[in-house]
Design a protein around this motif. Structure first.
Motif, PDB file in Angstrom:
ATOM      1  N   GLY A 128       0.815  -1.197   0.000  1.00 49.42           N
ATOM      2  CA  GLY A 128       0.000   0.000   0.000  1.00 49.42           C
ATOM      3  C   GLY A 128       0.849   1.247   0.000  1.00 49.42           C
ATOM      4  O   GLY A 128       2.076   1.203   0.036  1.00 49.42           O
ATOM      5  N   LEU A 129       0.174   2.363   0.003  1.00 48.17           N
ATOM      6  CA  LEU A 129       0.888   3.620  -0.045  1.00 48.17           C
ATOM      7  C   LEU A 129       1.710   3.865   1.226  1.00 48.17           C
ATOM      8  O   LEU A 129       2.909   4.169   1.146  1.00 48.17           O
ATOM      9  CB  LEU A 129      -0.122   4.749  -0.269  1.00 48.17           C
ATOM     10  CG  LEU A 129       0.371   5.950  -1.060  1.00 48.17           C
ATOM     11  CD1 LEU A 129       0.956   5.519  -2.393  1.00 48.17           C
ATOM     12  CD2 LEU A 129      -0.757   6.930  -1.260  1.00 48.17           C
ATOM     13  N   PRO A 130       1.125   3.696   2.385  1.00 44.57           N
ATOM     14  CA  PRO A 130       1.911   3.945   3.611  1.00 44.57           C
ATOM     15  C   PRO A 130       3.098   2.997   3.726  1.00 44.57           C
ATOM     16  O   PRO A 130       4.192   3.420   4.099  1.00 44.57           O
ATOM     17  CB  PRO A 130       0.897   3.694   4.739  1.00 44.57           C
ATOM     18  CG  PRO A 130      -0.423   3.883   4.106  1.00 44.57           C
ATOM     19  CD  PRO A 130      -0.271   3.394   2.705  1.00 44.57           C
ATOM     20  N   GLY A 131       2.865   1.749   3.404  1.00 43.01           N
ATOM     21  CA  GLY A 131       3.942   0.772   3.492  1.00 43.01           C
ATOM     22  C   GLY A 131       5.106   1.125   2.596  1.00 43.01           C
ATOM     23  O   GLY A 131       6.280   1.011   2.971  1.00 43.01           O
ATOM     24  N   ARG A 132       4.769   1.578   1.421  1.00 45.10           N
ATOM     25  CA  ARG A 132       5.831   1.956   0.479  1.00 45.10           C
ATOM     26  C   ARG A 132       6.600   3.171   0.964  1.00 45.10           C
ATOM     27  O   ARG A 132       7.826   3.222   0.885  1.00 45.10           O
ATOM     28  CB  ARG A 132       5.218   2.275  -0.874  1.00 45.10           C
ATOM     29  CG  ARG A 132       4.867   1.055  -1.660  1.00 45.10           C
ATOM     30  CD  ARG A 132       4.479   1.500  -3.038  1.00 45.10           C
ATOM     31  NE  ARG A 132       4.240   0.345  -3.894  1.00 45.10           N
ATOM     32  CZ  ARG A 132       4.220   0.424  -5.196  1.00 45.10           C
ATOM     33  NH1 ARG A 132       4.419   1.589  -5.786  1.00 45.10           N
ATOM     34  NH2 ARG A 132       3.996  -0.638  -5.921  1.00 45.10           N
ATOM     35  N   ALA A 133       5.814   4.124   1.458  1.00 45.04           N
ATOM     36  CA  ALA A 133       6.460   5.343   1.922  1.00 45.04           C
ATOM     37  C   ALA A 133       7.440   5.016   3.034  1.00 45.04           C
ATOM     38  O   ALA A 133       8.523   5.589   3.122  1.00 45.04           O
ATOM     39  CB  ALA A 133       5.410   6.339   2.419  1.00 45.04           C
ATOM     40  N   LEU A 134       7.072   4.058   3.863  1.00 44.46           N
ATOM     41  CA  LEU A 134       7.933   3.703   4.977  1.00 44.46           C
ATOM     42  C   LEU A 134       9.201   3.017   4.494  1.00 44.46           C
ATOM     43  O   LEU A 134      10.298   3.322   4.949  1.00 44.46           O
ATOM     44  CB  LEU A 134       7.172   2.793   5.953  1.00 44.46           C
ATOM     45  CG  LEU A 134       7.919   2.487   7.242  1.00 44.46           C
ATOM     46  CD1 LEU A 134       8.046   3.734   8.098  1.00 44.46           C
ATOM     47  CD2 LEU A 134       7.223   1.388   8.019  1.00 44.46           C
ATOM     48  N   THR A 135       9.035   2.083   3.581  1.00 45.39           N
ATOM     49  CA  THR A 135      10.210   1.336   3.137  1.00 45.39           C
ATOM     50  C   THR A 135      11.137   2.188   2.295  1.00 45.39           C
ATOM     51  O   THR A 135      12.356   2.077   2.407  1.00 45.39           O
ATOM     52  CB  THR A 135       9.813   0.082   2.345  1.00 45.39           C
ATOM     53  OG1 THR A 135       8.667   0.391   1.578  1.00 45.39           O
ATOM     54  CG2 THR A 135       9.549  -1.077   3.265  1.00 45.39           C
ATOM     55  N   THR A 136      10.561   3.024   1.460  1.00 43.26           N
ATOM     56  CA  THR A 136      11.441   3.813   0.600  1.00 43.26           C
ATOM     57  C   THR A 136      11.986   5.023   1.340  1.00 43.26           C
ATOM     58  O   THR A 136      13.020   5.557   0.978  1.00 43.26           O
ATOM     59  CB  THR A 136      10.680   4.312  -0.637  1.00 43.26           C
ATOM     60  OG1 THR A 136       9.556   5.080  -0.197  1.00 43.26           O
ATOM     61  CG2 THR A 136      10.195   3.162  -1.494  1.00 43.26           C
ATOM     62  N   GLY A 137      11.266   5.441   2.374  1.00 49.58           N
ATOM     63  CA  GLY A 137      11.702   6.639   3.071  1.00 49.58           C
ATOM     64  C   GLY A 137      11.418   7.897   2.276  1.00 49.58           C
ATOM     65  O   GLY A 137      11.852   8.987   2.629  1.00 49.58           O
ATOM     66  N   ILE A 163      -1.248  11.874  -0.085  1.00 46.03           N
ATOM     67  CA  ILE A 163       0.197  11.972   0.108  1.00 46.03           C
ATOM     68  C   ILE A 163       0.576  11.098   1.290  1.00 46.03           C
ATOM     69  O   ILE A 163      -0.143  11.049   2.287  1.00 46.03           O
ATOM     70  CB  ILE A 163       0.663  13.406   0.465  1.00 46.03           C
ATOM     71  CG1 ILE A 163      -0.046  14.450  -0.376  1.00 46.03           C
ATOM     72  CG2 ILE A 163       2.167  13.530   0.333  1.00 46.03           C
ATOM     73  CD1 ILE A 163       0.292  15.851   0.087  1.00 46.03           C
ATOM     74  N   CYS A 164       1.693  10.432   1.163  1.00 44.08           N
ATOM     75  CA  CYS A 164       2.240   9.703   2.295  1.00 44.08           C
ATOM     76  C   CYS A 164       3.699  10.076   2.455  1.00 44.08           C
ATOM     77  O   CYS A 164       4.417  10.185   1.463  1.00 44.08           O
ATOM     78  CB  CYS A 164       2.143   8.194   2.076  1.00 44.08           C
ATOM     79  SG  CYS A 164       0.530   7.546   2.464  1.00 44.08           S
ATOM     80  N   PHE A 165       4.117  10.267   3.683  1.00 46.25           N
ATOM     81  CA  PHE A 165       5.554  10.438   3.899  1.00 46.25           C
ATOM     82  C   PHE A 165       5.911   9.888   5.267  1.00 46.25           C
ATOM     83  O   PHE A 165       5.104   9.893   6.193  1.00 46.25           O
ATOM     84  CB  PHE A 165       5.978  11.888   3.728  1.00 46.25           C
ATOM     85  CG  PHE A 165       5.309  12.842   4.676  1.00 46.25           C
ATOM     86  CD1 PHE A 165       4.137  13.492   4.303  1.00 46.25           C
ATOM     87  CD2 PHE A 165       5.837  13.106   5.920  1.00 46.25           C
ATOM     88  CE1 PHE A 165       3.520  14.367   5.167  1.00 46.25           C
ATOM     89  CE2 PHE A 165       5.220  13.991   6.787  1.00 46.25           C
ATOM     90  CZ  PHE A 165       4.048  14.624   6.411  1.00 46.25           C
ATOM     91  N   PRO A 166       7.130   9.379   5.382  1.00 40.02           N
ATOM     92  CA  PRO A 166       7.545   8.779   6.646  1.00 40.02           C
ATOM     93  C   PRO A 166       7.682   9.848   7.721  1.00 40.02           C
ATOM     94  O   PRO A 166       8.077  10.982   7.445  1.00 40.02           O
ATOM     95  CB  PRO A 166       8.919   8.162   6.334  1.00 40.02           C
ATOM     96  CG  PRO A 166       9.077   8.253   4.866  1.00 40.02           C
ATOM     97  CD  PRO A 166       8.203   9.339   4.376  1.00 40.02           C
ATOM     98  N   PHE A 167       7.345   9.459   8.921  1.00 33.99           N
ATOM     99  CA  PHE A 167       7.435  10.405  10.020  1.00 33.99           C
ATOM    100  C   PHE A 167       7.550   9.612  11.315  1.00 33.99           C
ATOM    101  O   PHE A 167       6.684   8.788  11.616  1.00 33.99           O
ATOM    102  CB  PHE A 167       6.185  11.297  10.029  1.00 33.99           C
ATOM    103  CG  PHE A 167       6.146  12.261  11.176  1.00 33.99           C
ATOM    104  CD1 PHE A 167       6.985  13.364  11.192  1.00 33.99           C
ATOM    105  CD2 PHE A 167       5.270  12.075  12.228  1.00 33.99           C
ATOM    106  CE1 PHE A 167       6.939  14.259  12.247  1.00 33.99           C
ATOM    107  CE2 PHE A 167       5.218  12.971  13.282  1.00 33.99           C
ATOM    108  CZ  PHE A 167       6.061  14.071  13.301  1.00 33.99           C
ATOM    109  N   LEU A 168       8.607   9.834  12.027  1.00 31.85           N
ATOM    110  CA  LEU A 168       8.792   9.216  13.331  1.00 31.85           C
ATOM    111  C   LEU A 168       8.604   7.712  13.294  1.00 31.85           C
ATOM    112  O   LEU A 168       7.934   7.145  14.138  1.00 31.85           O
ATOM    113  CB  LEU A 168       7.806   9.821  14.336  1.00 31.85           C
ATOM    114  CG  LEU A 168       8.110  11.231  14.791  1.00 31.85           C
ATOM    115  CD1 LEU A 168       7.028  11.703  15.733  1.00 31.85           C
ATOM    116  CD2 LEU A 168       9.470  11.282  15.460  1.00 31.85           C
ATOM    117  N   GLY A 169       9.157   7.088  12.315  1.00 29.26           N
ATOM    118  CA  GLY A 169       9.047   5.636  12.249  1.00 29.26           C
ATOM    119  C   GLY A 169       7.709   5.172  11.736  1.00 29.26           C
ATOM    120  O   GLY A 169       7.524   3.993  11.468  1.00 29.26           O
ATOM    121  N   GLY A 170       6.782   6.088  11.607  1.00 35.34           N
ATOM    122  CA  GLY A 170       5.485   5.741  11.019  1.00 35.34           C
ATOM    123  C   GLY A 170       5.305   6.475   9.717  1.00 35.34           C
ATOM    124  O   GLY A 170       6.283   6.873   9.079  1.00 35.34           O
TER     125      GLY A 170
END
Lengths: 658, 319
Positions: A128-137, A163-170
């Motif tokens: 998903g979008l959040p998962g990708r944002a987390l892995t790619t940073g 929009i998704c972007f990593p933030f504080l490990g989430g």
């Protein structure tokens, strides 16, 4: 319960919610969600906090006091969360027991539904979008989400831009129901909000928000008390930890700080912290927020660089924010002052409307990718707490043991059940046989089991029932054949073929006889007519009137009606009803006589037959109502063959000679 | 009900029909005797917490009941039981007595009713019962008035099962292999949402999520899950049974769970996943009985109980 869960995630939800609120309202988007690493399942992203900023249908407040837009928005988000929890607990009466669940499902707009359903989603890294944002940073800007690949964005029914972007490990997710093309400034602005917000909390503008929290009920007040007790010692650490894990205040945390950077570490840290957090539960206090922010701002510039899980953009953003705090606070004040609650009619004509209206059996051609279905499934799933009803067996302590065990794949080794002769035996009996029992009572005595008939056919799918139905038909047929056989006297064999062929022969013979009887009757009628001219028949006419006689008589009576009624008297009725058929088949002679009975008639007939060199081998006779019926089968004794006509004449003579 | 996980009741005769009361801890079981003297026995829990049968509550039924069902939406205190077979019969069950209240004959012309294969009681509109018959028709009864509301020629061949979706919408399966949906507001048309070459024997509509229904095929180990919005293509085929499936029941309280039972003596509970994997769907839980399971009902009153019938036994399984 709800608060506890959130606290265990280690993120101060109210604070975060305010951050989300500020961010999403400053750009006038519909919602903001913070996805954090799940505490129960490693690596899984789950809902942690959110703020809803979209259209609201029905507003329900627990207290009459007026709230400003700030409070309203936070309150609404809170209520939605409560509603989701009460719904997902599956308790129908939870709304009555839980005063905070002030909303009921029918109060929600479609966008709110979407927001609510999002709470049920979880993402594995890269999914998903959040998962990708987390892995790619990296941040991901999804334009026109409904048309995106479902692998990218599975909840594509409502939000047009995400929009998704990593933030504080989430991962922070922001969505709007309008199409917004990628805008780096907007993104940066949002990111700035998240980093700068704590500073902002000390400003007066946000104090109403805090009041809201205090207004939320006894629970919050309680927390405030606790805050007072522990504020000076632990609380700041905890808070700092959750918002920026690298601010060293505690030895334990300090250790972690060294290799901090991967989500797993963060996760562990949260775990360590969670007892503190949950016991304190004092995210509400803004004093520690302030101090933490100060800490961060002081040490931020150098340490931000080491955030491996933050992308460059973010890092830059942090620098910016640190360097230009004036600018940032401006950005914040502006939305605070200008944004009233955006009430845009943007949620009309959304697919959700249809989904909610289940009364329509809509055979829409929705893309049936299961990913898509998740949304709609979840929508109804949240009304029922499915996970609780069917938990892992034995997991519920105190509960009685389940009868069921976890299903295990059985290999092909277990062939014990592979070949069951009669499949669905009982079901078939119920559906096929019971019906027959009702329609044909005879069947009940014939306990034939459909499945047991001739097993081992190759085409087993249709075979069972076909065989069964055939058997049913066969049984019926057999019964009918037996009946037919009883009707036809001359059948020797019992097989169906001979029954049929014999019946055909018999019917042909009967037809012939009918013809002969007809012609014979004509003769008799002529004879009768002659006789009747002398002796008019009253009796016959009476019989006709009553209609009790045989058909033949009736006809005759009718015929006689045409005759002169004056002559109708005194003729003995016996003469009128004589029928005689003689039929020769090869050597055989069949004689059928139907005539008035008198004494010694049979004997005289037999004599006459014998005189004609005929040997009678079968004689059937009966007398009813003074009428003799005689069927005689005979063979010629010698070679001399007498004609049918001659036999007739001689018998007529005997019968007629009284 | 007590805390033990499984209850077993041994009946003197083979069992097919079974129903949970929606009002009391009460179970009806129908005998399967291939004679004219069948029984419907009402079971309840005695003071020893075992399932037992009250001799005063033994109902005579001519031929085996093809289906039993209690009023699913009981507002009054009386517990109504319906049974199908030659006619649709209604019984009022009391604690220690019963009364046969109605016999409904679906034939307009004769005193002989076409044999009924199954029926379903409308939960939303409890005065409505729909029966399916081998004469290809479906009859909608108004049981309050005791009259036929509608009779439709639903299929080309025998109709084997019927299920209500909502107040005026029902679906039926038939020997002609089709699943058809009917709306009483438009009786002229029906929608075929699935067709197979094999007769379809059982049908269950997911009452928690009306977009889904399940059906079973003759001589097949599959449970077909259908999405009514996507006609012709099943959304899932549950094929982990090792022999033919005899009965299916959706969870009364969850939209994602379904139980199936079959000739492999197993009762399997499936959780419909949000995403179906490439290797099909595995069941979550399994229970193995002593012989082929013929009947399966999921108690709406106590959703952690599932009832199964095999041979002459009734078993209550705890989830």
């Amino acid at each position: 319960m709800a608060i506890l869960i959130q606290n265990q995630e280690g993120v101060p939800d109210n604070h975060l919610r305010k951050q989300l609120a500020i961010a999403v309202r400053s750009i006038q988007w519909s919602y903001a969600i913070f996805w954090s690493i799940s505490t129960s399942q490693q690596g899984l992203l789950e809902w942690s906090e959110g703020y809803y900023n979209g259209e609201i249908k029905t507003r329900k407040t627990m207290q009459p006091m007026e709230l400003n837009a700030d409070n309203l928005g936070l309150k609404r988000s809170e209520q939605l969360k409560d509603l989701y929890e009460s719904l997902s607990e599956g308790d129908t009466d939870s709304q009555t027991t839980k005063p905070s669940a002030a909303l009921s499902p029918e109060d929600l707009t479609d966008a709110e539904w979407y927001y609510l359903v999002c709470m049920s989603f979880t993402f594995t890294p890269g999914e998903g979008l959040p998962g990708r944002a987390l892995t790619t940073g990296q941040h991901i800007w999804l334009y026109n989400a409904p048309y995106a690949d479902t692998k990218v964005f599975s909840r594509s029914l409502l939000s047009k831009t995400v929009i998704c972007f990593p933030f504080l490990g989430g991962v922070i997710e922001l969505g709007v129901t309008e199409l917004v093309s990628e805008d780096p400034n907007l993104l940066q602005h949002v990111k700035t909000v998240f980093l700068e917000f704590p500073k902002f909390t000390s400003c007066e503008e946000l104090s109403p928000a805090r009041n809201t929290d205090n207004d939320e009920g006894p629970v919050c007040n309680e927390f405030d008390h606790e805050v007072g007790n522990i504020m000076d010692s632990e609380e700041p650490q905890v808070f700092v930890h959750s918002i920026s894990p690298y601010t060293p205040k505690d030895k334990n945390e300090f250790d972690h700080d060294g290799d901090n950077g991967s989500p797993e570490n963060i996760y562990e840290e949260f775990k360590v912290d969670s007892p503190h957090v949950s016991s304190n539960g004092c995210e509400l206090n803004h004093k520690p927020e302030e101090s933490s922010m100060m800490d961060k701002l002081n040490g931020g510039a150098s340490q931000v660089q080491s955030w491996e899980f933050m992308d460059n953009e973010f890092t830059n953003c942090v620098h910016d924010s640190v360097n230009s705090s004036d600018c940032i606070s401006q950005t914040f004040f502006t939305p605070e002052n200008t944004i009233s609650f955006p009430k845009r009619e943007i949620f009309d004509n959304l697919p959700l409307k249809d989904l909610k209206d289940m009364h329509h059996i809509k055979l829409t051609s929705l893309d049936l990718d299961p990913q898509e279905l998740h949304y709609t499934r979840t929508l109804s799933a949240i009304f029922k707490n499915t996970d609780q009803l069917i938990g892992t067996p034995g997991s519920r302590t105190g509960d009685p043991k389940s009868s069921f065990i976890g299903w295990k794949k059985v290999g092909l080794v277990d062939t014990k059940l592979q070949h069951i002769g009669a499949q669905q035996k009982m079901l078939k009996k119920i559906l096929f046989e019971v019906a027959w029992m009702h329609s044909d009572c005879q069947l009940k005595s014939q306990k034939k089991h459909a499945g047991e008939v001739e097993p081992g056919s190759k085409n087993e799918v249709d075979d069972g029932v076909c065989r069964f139905l055939l058997e049913q038909k066969k049984q019926k047929l057999n019964e009918q054949f037996v009946f037919l056989r009883s009707l036809v006297p001359s059948i020797g064999k019992f097989d169906k073929e001979s029954i049929l062929s014999d019946t055909i022969e018999y019917l042909k013979e009967l037809e012939r006889r009918v013809d002969e009887l007809e012609s014979c009757r004509e003769i008799v009628e002529e004879f009768d007519a002659r006789e009747r001219k002398k002796h008019p028949d009253i009796a016959e006419r009476t019989s006709d009137n009553y209609g009790t006689r045989l058909k033949i008589n009736k006809r005759k009576a009718c015929d006689m009606d045409e005759m002169d009624p004056d002559l109708d008297w005194g003729l003995p009725e016996d003469v009128l009803t004589m029928d005689l058929t003689v039929q020769m088949v090869g050597n055989e002679v069949f004689i059928d006589i139907f005539c008035p009975w008198r004494e010694c008639l049979i004997l005289e007939i037999m004599d006459a037959v014998s005189n004609l060199q005929l040997d009678a081998h079968s004689v059937q006779s009966s007398t009813t109502h003074d009428t003799l019926t005689l069927n005689l089968k005979s063979k010629f004794k010698g070679t001399e063959v007498v004609s049918e006509e001659k036999i007739k004449q001689s018998i007529q003579r005997v019968v007629g000679s009284y | 009900m007590d805390k033990s996980s499984t209850h077993t009741y041994d009946s003197p005769y083979p069992i097919y029909g079974m129903a949970f009361s929606s009002l009391f801890e009460r179970i009806a079981v129908g005998s399967f005797i291939e004679e004219f003297d069948n029984k419907i026995d009402i079971l309840s829990f005695d003071h020893h917490q075992t399932l037992s049968f009250n001799p005063n509550l033994s109902l005579d039924h001519p031929y085996p009941p093809t289906k039993l069902m209690f009023n699913p939406n009981n507002k009054s205190s009386s517990d109504l039981l319906a049974s199908s077979g030659d006619y649709l019969r209604l019984w009022e069950i009391k604690d220690n007595s019963f009364e046969q209240t109605t016999i409904l004959n679906n034939s307009k012309s004769t005193e002989f009713s076409s044999p009924l294969t199954s029926f379903d009681w409308n939960e939303v509109e409890p005065r409505r019962i729909a029966t399916s018959s081998i004469d290809t028709t479906v009859t909608i009864w108004d049981i309050e008035k005791g009259v036929v509301e509608t009779q439709l020629i639903a299929h080309d061949k025998e109709v084997y099962d019927i299920a209500w979706g909502e107040a005026g919408v029902f679906a039926s399966v038939s020997a002609d292999g089709s699943v058809r949906i009917f709306d009483l507001r438009d009786k002229e048309h029906s929608t075929i949402i699935y067709e197979s070459d094999t007769p379809l024997l059982r049908l269950a509509w997911n009452k928690q999520d009306l977009r889904y229904m399940a059906t079973t095929l003759m001589d097949s180990n599959k449970v077909i899950i259908l999405d009514i919005r996507a006609p012709t293509m099943p959304v899932a085929e549950l094929d982990r049974h090792r022999a033919s499936v005899n009965a299916i029941a959706w969870a009364p309280h969850s939209c994602r769970h379904i139980c199936s039972a079959g000739d492999d003596t197993q009762a399997l509970i499936w959780e419909l996943p949000t995403v179906a994997g490439p290797n099909g769907i595995d069941p979550k839980l399994a229970y193995t009985a002593e012989s082929e399971i013929n009947q399966l009902q999921w108690s709406a009153l106590q959703p952690d109980w599932i009832g199964i019938a095999f041979a002459s036994k009734l078993q209550l399984l705890r989830l």
